[in-house]
Enzyme design. Sequence first.
Site, PDB file in Angstrom:
ATOM      1  N   ASP A  17      98.103   8.886 -23.796  1.00 36.69           N
ATOM      2  CA  ASP A  17      97.859   7.511 -24.230  1.00 36.69           C
ATOM      3  C   ASP A  17      99.168   6.751 -24.295  1.00 36.69           C
ATOM      4  O   ASP A  17      99.930   6.871 -25.249  1.00 36.69           O
ATOM      5  CB  ASP A  17      97.171   7.499 -25.596  1.00 36.69           C
TER       6      ASP A  17
ATOM      7  N   LYS B 217     102.729   1.238 -26.201  1.00 35.84           N
ATOM      8  CA  LYS B 217     103.318   1.750 -27.432  1.00 35.84           C
ATOM      9  C   LYS B 217     104.832   1.575 -27.378  1.00 35.84           C
ATOM     10  O   LYS B 217     105.458   1.818 -26.350  1.00 35.84           O
ATOM     11  CB  LYS B 217     102.981   3.238 -27.621  1.00 35.84           C
TER      12      LYS B 217
ATOM     13  N   ASP C 164      95.371  -0.507 -26.661  1.00 36.05           N
ATOM     14  CA  ASP C 164      95.711   0.718 -27.381  1.00 36.05           C
ATOM     15  C   ASP C 164      94.614   1.111 -28.366  1.00 36.05           C
ATOM     16  O   ASP C 164      94.783   2.043 -29.143  1.00 36.05           O
ATOM     17  CB  ASP C 164      97.051   0.554 -28.106  1.00 36.05           C
TER      18      ASP C 164
ATOM     19  N   GLU D 204      91.786   2.267 -27.283  1.00 35.17           N
ATOM     20  CA  GLU D 204      90.947   2.814 -26.221  1.00 35.17           C
ATOM     21  C   GLU D 204      89.990   3.898 -26.701  1.00 35.17           C
ATOM     22  O   GLU D 204      88.954   4.146 -26.084  1.00 35.17           O
ATOM     23  CB  GLU D 204      91.823   3.383 -25.092  1.00 35.17           C
TER      24      GLU D 204
ATOM     25  N   ARG E 251      87.908   4.187 -29.245  1.00 35.86           N
ATOM     26  CA  ARG E 251      86.554   3.777 -29.613  1.00 35.86           C
ATOM     27  C   ARG E 251      85.733   3.372 -28.390  1.00 35.86           C
ATOM     28  O   ARG E 251      84.508   3.418 -28.428  1.00 35.86           O
ATOM     29  CB  ARG E 251      86.606   2.632 -30.632  1.00 35.86           C
TER      30      ARG E 251
END
Length: 374
Positions: free
Chosen positions: A181, A188, A259, A261, A263
């Site tokens: 991620d 991030k 970010d 992602e 859910r």
Amino acid sequence: HEPHEVSRPHRAADLAPGATLDVIGEAAAGLGFGEGLGMIAWNYDTLRGSATTKSDRAALSVSSSDKAFASAIKQGLLYAEGTNLARTLSQTPPNIATPMWMAQQARDLARKTGLKCTVIKGDALIREKLEGIINVGKASENEPCLIRLEWPGSGGGKTTKKKGGKKQSPVVLLGKTMTYDSGGLSIKVGGGMRGMKRDKDGGCAVMGAMHTIATAIKPKTPVVALLACAENSISDEAYRPDDVLTFRNGVTVEVTNTDAEGRLVLADGLCWACEKENPACIIDMATLTGGVVVALGQIIPVVITRRRTTRIPVVTIIAIISRRQDGGEAADHNGACDNLASADAVAIMPVTRRRGGGGQRHCAGSGRTNRGLA
């Protein structure tokens, strides 16, 4: 080990002045002993190269003159194998552990344990309208997928049925499996990307649980595992803030931060589970929000349930399935499938992730803000 000596209360006096000893049976003691031995024996030195030295580890043989204790050790070692599988998958770096690599691990597990494995990818994702997995994973050259593992129940290899011939509803385990991620276009920053190989840990835990279910527990109740698997990357194909996704159940979702992602891919898994599996209950596991760590620290897990009467300090999947096997009442989400997002069925549900207040995540739907919820 002397047979039955472990269960004698007076042995507590041999430990230390004033010490007490909770009395447990040989089987319980053997189970804990075997599981503990298996877990402390785990190591991950697969990727050690020529610049490091590998330790030589001798094989350990364990035996006991007590049959119940010895048998339980074997069971405990099987429990540890499931845990250690999850740890190994988690530890594997993202240049190796791609979504298709995870799918191959699931196929290998199925072949070894008798589980049934199906991998939904490519055009099949489009046909099934798994929009969360498609959009989160489309920026990466490593294609996304939905992995399905099935334990049919211990009814002689056939799908377990209730009295009256009706198919028994399975327990569904759903795992968020983001193999890496980056945050996507909402990238991030400040070192927040390091360690994001762990964003697949929900799926790793589910796969480890399925190993234990198939080899050690073998419950009468059928169990289905779903791993929503993708890599959240960056390219000109990446999904964007302001995109609106339409899920297979008709719910529309506005993306305000890529970010958030987890859910989105879990929504696909929940829709699939409710529509395809007729679940008795759904347990989803995810590294979803840093707000949990802010609120409770590194040790305590969080359980969120729709039912106020269901209060579980720690979800132990194996215990839940075992209770179902014995005819007990499992902690479930009965009715959750019918009510999933029903309040917002014709609305656009904004989904966002805001940094602030210690990195909490927020999910807003129809004007509501639910801190720490997905």
